[in-house]
Design an enzyme around this catalytic site. Structure first.
Site, PDB file in Angstrom:
ATOM      1  N   TYR A 109      -4.292  -7.806 -17.837  1.00  0.00           N
ATOM      2  CA  TYR A 109      -4.072  -8.902 -16.895  1.00  0.00           C
ATOM      3  C   TYR A 109      -3.758 -10.156 -17.694  1.00  0.00           C
ATOM      4  O   TYR A 109      -4.424 -10.467 -18.693  1.00  0.00           O
ATOM      5  CB  TYR A 109      -5.321  -9.147 -16.033  1.00  0.00           C
ATOM      6  N   GLU A 198       1.366 -15.075 -12.534  1.00  0.00           N
ATOM      7  CA  GLU A 198       0.420 -13.971 -12.720  1.00  0.00           C
ATOM      8  C   GLU A 198       1.173 -12.694 -13.073  1.00  0.00           C
ATOM      9  O   GLU A 198       2.062 -12.276 -12.339  1.00  0.00           O
ATOM     10  CB  GLU A 198      -0.403 -13.762 -11.451  1.00  0.00           C
TER      11      GLU A 198
END
Length: 387
Positions: A109, A198
């Site tokens: 991530y 993101e």
């Protein structure tokens, strides 16, 4: 402002970030021509909506051949996807993204955002890619590294870059790619007024490549006027119709699921108004800030927005007149009430500039309006009126 995954990836590509090749289609009939642009034998078919959780909702499929691609695309195009972010009504899929499949070895991530509290750029890195980062934060906070750096034209230093990517434990070659990716995200934040980028997941492939496999970008609405190319990416199909209408009048409006409509001037006062409604056991139907210098026309538009929501059983108007004059607000309310079939109770709390004149306008309007002395009194009266 939000954009689609395929649009975010094009911006990433523009800034030199590593992404897989892909094509977007708006009709299943486009597949045969556009698929020629891709080189892999396997593909990933992705529904393009402004919401996370697409995979669990059936909006992401690994495809083995062209025949399967056409079949799955027909099923997915026009489907209403319901995820944890769409609400129960879901979102209709009106475009699909077809991407070359990747041989995934590891998932990470990686995100970059503007941290308003510290006025810095925050990078969030984790080894737990492909998962809901909020869940990771709650269950395994030690697996998330947040690095905040000062805003500077030259971007993060090499020491800061090392700190940002250290959790990934990349080898030297992979570090070089990851550092360049970090610089790219930083530049997008600065040059495109992005508020959030993101990458989830960021992957390491079996061929030793680093790829941004999924991408999400949000942009600062207050800066969008200076980003015409970004504004062109806006998809009105993904936005609430009432919120689109509100933007035409420069109203800050967000639809919620409660029964008490709110019209307030100032975001802080609006939040306080919503809070006190919840304290007394009810739910607000919206967040609505008419701003400090609202005209009669703007107030009328705001009133109509609230009344267009069928869930609204009553309206609480809370105005503290500074720049915003209470008499202007009152004129707007009366004008709007004349244009619609008003059948629900209204409670008004006015204070500040011209509040006496405003109260007089409302009193003489012959509308069923209850006056309140303060916010507590206003909340109690509107809740009693709708019960």
């Amino acid at each position: 402002m939000n954009i689609h995954e395929h649009q975010a990836k094009e911006i990433l590509r523009e800034f030199g970030a590593p992404i897989s090749n892909g094509v977007v289609i708006y009709s299943v009939n486009e597949i045969k021509d556009k698929i020629k642009m891709l080189k892999s034998k396997e593909f990933v078919l992705k529904a393009q909506i402004h919401a996370g959780g697409r995979g669990k909702a059936g909006g992401v499929k690994l495809i083995k051949n062209i025949s399967e691609l056409e079949s799955e695309a027909k099923k997915m195009m026009g489907k209403v996807l319901v995820t944890h972010q769409t609400g129960p009504e879901g979102k209709e899929v009106k475009r699909l993204y077809i991407e070359e499949a990747s041989n995934i070895l590891k998932e990470f991530y990686f995100s970059c955002l503007v941290d308003r509290e510290t006025s810095k750029i925050a990078f969030i890195s984790s080894t737990e890619g492909g998962m809901d980062i909020e869940k990771v934060a709650a269950e395994s906070p030690n697996k998330i590294i947040t690095t905040k750096i000062d805003l500077k034209v030259e971007g993060p230093s090499d020491k800061e870059l090392e700190e940002i990517i250290k959790v990934f434990k990349f080898n030297q070659k992979q570090k070089i790619i990851a550092k360049e990716l970090t610089k790219s995200l930083y530049k997008i934040i600065l040059e495109r007024d992005a508020s959030l980028i993101e990458i989830n997941p960021l992957i390491l492939t079996k061929e030793n490549n680093i790829i941004c496999l999924d991408a999400k970008m949000n942009f600062d609405d207050n800066a969008i006027y200076r980003q015409p190319d970004i504004l062109k990416l806006r998809d009105l199909n993904e936005e609430n119709s009432a919120e689109i209408e509100a933007s035409k009048y420069d109203l800050a409006y967000i639809k919620l699921n409660g029964s008490i409509g709110c019209m307030v001037n100032g975001a802080g006062l609006a939040m306080a108004t919503m809070d006190i409604i919840k304290i007394y056991g009810k739910e607000p139907a919206n967040f609505l800030d008419v701003g400090g210098g609202a005209s009669k026309e703007k107030v009328t538009a705001a009133f109509k927005l609230i009344l267009a929501d069928k869930n609204v059983k009553g309206i609480l108007i809370n105005i503290f007149g500074g720049i915003m004059r209470c008499d202007v607000l009152a004129q707007g309310v009366v004008e709007a009430a004349k244009q619609v079939n008003l059948s629900i109770p209204i409670v008004v709390r006015l204070a500040g500039t011209n509040f006496k004149e405003g109260k007089e306008i409302l009193d003489n309007s012959k509308l069923k309006i209850l006056s309140a002395s303060d916010l507590n009194d206003a909340a109690k009266k509107i809740i009693k009126a709708i019960e």
